[in-house]
Design a protein around this motif. Structure first.
Motif, PDB file in Angstrom:
ATOM      1  N   LEU A  38       0.626  -1.138   0.055  1.00  0.00           N
ATOM      2  CA  LEU A  38      -0.035  -0.220   0.002  1.00  0.00           C
ATOM      3  C   LEU A  38       0.905   1.311   0.045  1.00  0.00           C
ATOM      4  O   LEU A  38       0.605   2.228  -0.656  1.00  0.00           O
ATOM      5  CB  LEU A  38      -0.940  -0.055   1.058  1.00  0.00           C
ATOM      6  N   TYR A  43      -0.163   5.180  -0.836  1.00  0.00           N
ATOM      7  CA  TYR A  43      -0.918   5.416   0.458  1.00  0.00           C
ATOM      8  C   TYR A  43      -0.283   5.585   1.727  1.00  0.00           C
ATOM      9  O   TYR A  43       0.964   5.280   1.809  1.00  0.00           O
ATOM     10  CB  TYR A  43      -1.844   4.088   0.880  1.00  0.00           C
ATOM     11  N   ASP A 123      -4.115   6.955   5.395  1.00  0.00           N
ATOM     12  CA  ASP A 123      -4.994   6.068   4.724  1.00  0.00           C
ATOM     13  C   ASP A 123      -5.362   4.806   5.283  1.00  0.00           C
ATOM     14  O   ASP A 123      -6.633   4.582   5.412  1.00  0.00           O
ATOM     15  CB  ASP A 123      -4.726   6.008   3.414  1.00  0.00           C
ATOM     16  N   ASP A 250      -9.139  -0.711  -0.496  1.00  0.00           N
ATOM     17  CA  ASP A 250      -9.824   0.634  -0.428  1.00  0.00           C
ATOM     18  C   ASP A 250     -11.027   0.532  -1.064  1.00  0.00           C
ATOM     19  O   ASP A 250     -11.295  -0.031  -1.686  1.00  0.00           O
ATOM     20  CB  ASP A 250      -8.516   1.331  -1.385  1.00  0.00           C
TER      21      ASP A 250
END
Length: 250
Positions: A38, A43, A123, A250
């Motif tokens: 990620l 992110y 995030d 996500d």
């Protein structure tokens, strides 16, 4: 039970727990790999190491410095790639010291790692869970605003049975299962390329179908994984299939 809130120095968009009912299936490895994937895809990511009595996340990332303080909250350490990490090993004088805490103290520590740590803007906060469905799992699911979880399993029948307990717990707690990862699914010979299912045929598709899980992933047995984790270089493991799986969270 009312969910914990972050402090003024933290903003977390999604909290995802990584869980397995049994130890030794590679849950912490999956947590590290997902976080690394990620982060590489842009992110902002943190890992809360909730395995208080068996923490391994700092070692995998090569983090040896202690967590610091901003005068109000604890400040996590960062991996080489910029992943925020908070673990009990980052506050112990000696990382090899056993954590001889009873369940209420462990639960309190996990809550503090969420609400009394300056996580910044994230995030994703991945919560690396200890094995089982006991006090820690209840604390995380009841206290933290968990958006979903990733289940980790291996092909053995015994592991499948125990992971089912975790899936049933998630259902009872009304927490969606976002994905299923079967670790140690197969071994590919480096010389001839033949794929061998050392622990028996994969069960990941059947399990995913049984619990209505759309996203699943098979991870191979690869000696290079263990080598990189031991060297604190888990971020350098490159798996394209994992990148697609991570994006689906996500």
């Amino acid at each position: 039970m009312e969910k914990l809130k972050t402090n003024d120095q933290s903003s977390i968009r999604k909290v995802i727990a990584v869980l397995s009912g049994k130890g030794g299936v590679g849950k912490s490895l999956v947590s590290c790999l997902l976080a690394s994937s990620l982060k590489k895809q842009g992110y902002r990511v943190g890992i809360l190491d909730a395995d208080i009595t068996g923490p391994s996340i700092p070692k995998a990332f090569g983090i040896t410095d202690h967590a610091t303080s901003d005068g109000v909250n604890m400040v996590p350490q960062k991996s080489k790639g910029g992943i925020q990490v908070m673990s009990v090993n980052l506050i112990l004088d000696n990382p090899a010291s056993p954590v001889l805490w009873r369940a209420p103290i462990i639960s309190k520590a996990i809550r503090q790692f969420y609400e009394n740590v300056s996580w910044g803007d994230l995030d994703f906060l991945l919560v690396d869970m200890p094995p089982g469905t006991g006090d820690v799992a209840l604390t995380v699911f009841q206290s933290l605003p968990v958006d979903g979880l990733v289940l980790v399993t291996t092909p053995q029948d015994l592991v499948e049975l125990i992971v089912e307990k975790s899936a049933n717990m998630a259902d009872l707690m009304n927490i969606p299962i976002l994905g299923l990862v079967e670790n140690m699914s197969y071994f590919t010979c480096p010389h001839c390329g033949e794929k061998t299912e050392i622990y028996g045929p994969s069960k990941v598709q059947d399990m995913a179908r049984r619990y209505g899980i759309d996203k699943y992933l098979q991870l191979p047995i690869n000696p290079d994984f263990a080598k990189k984790v031991d060297q604190g270089m888990v971020e350098y493991i490159d798996l394209s299939d994992l990148d697609l799986f991570a994006l689906s969270l996500d």
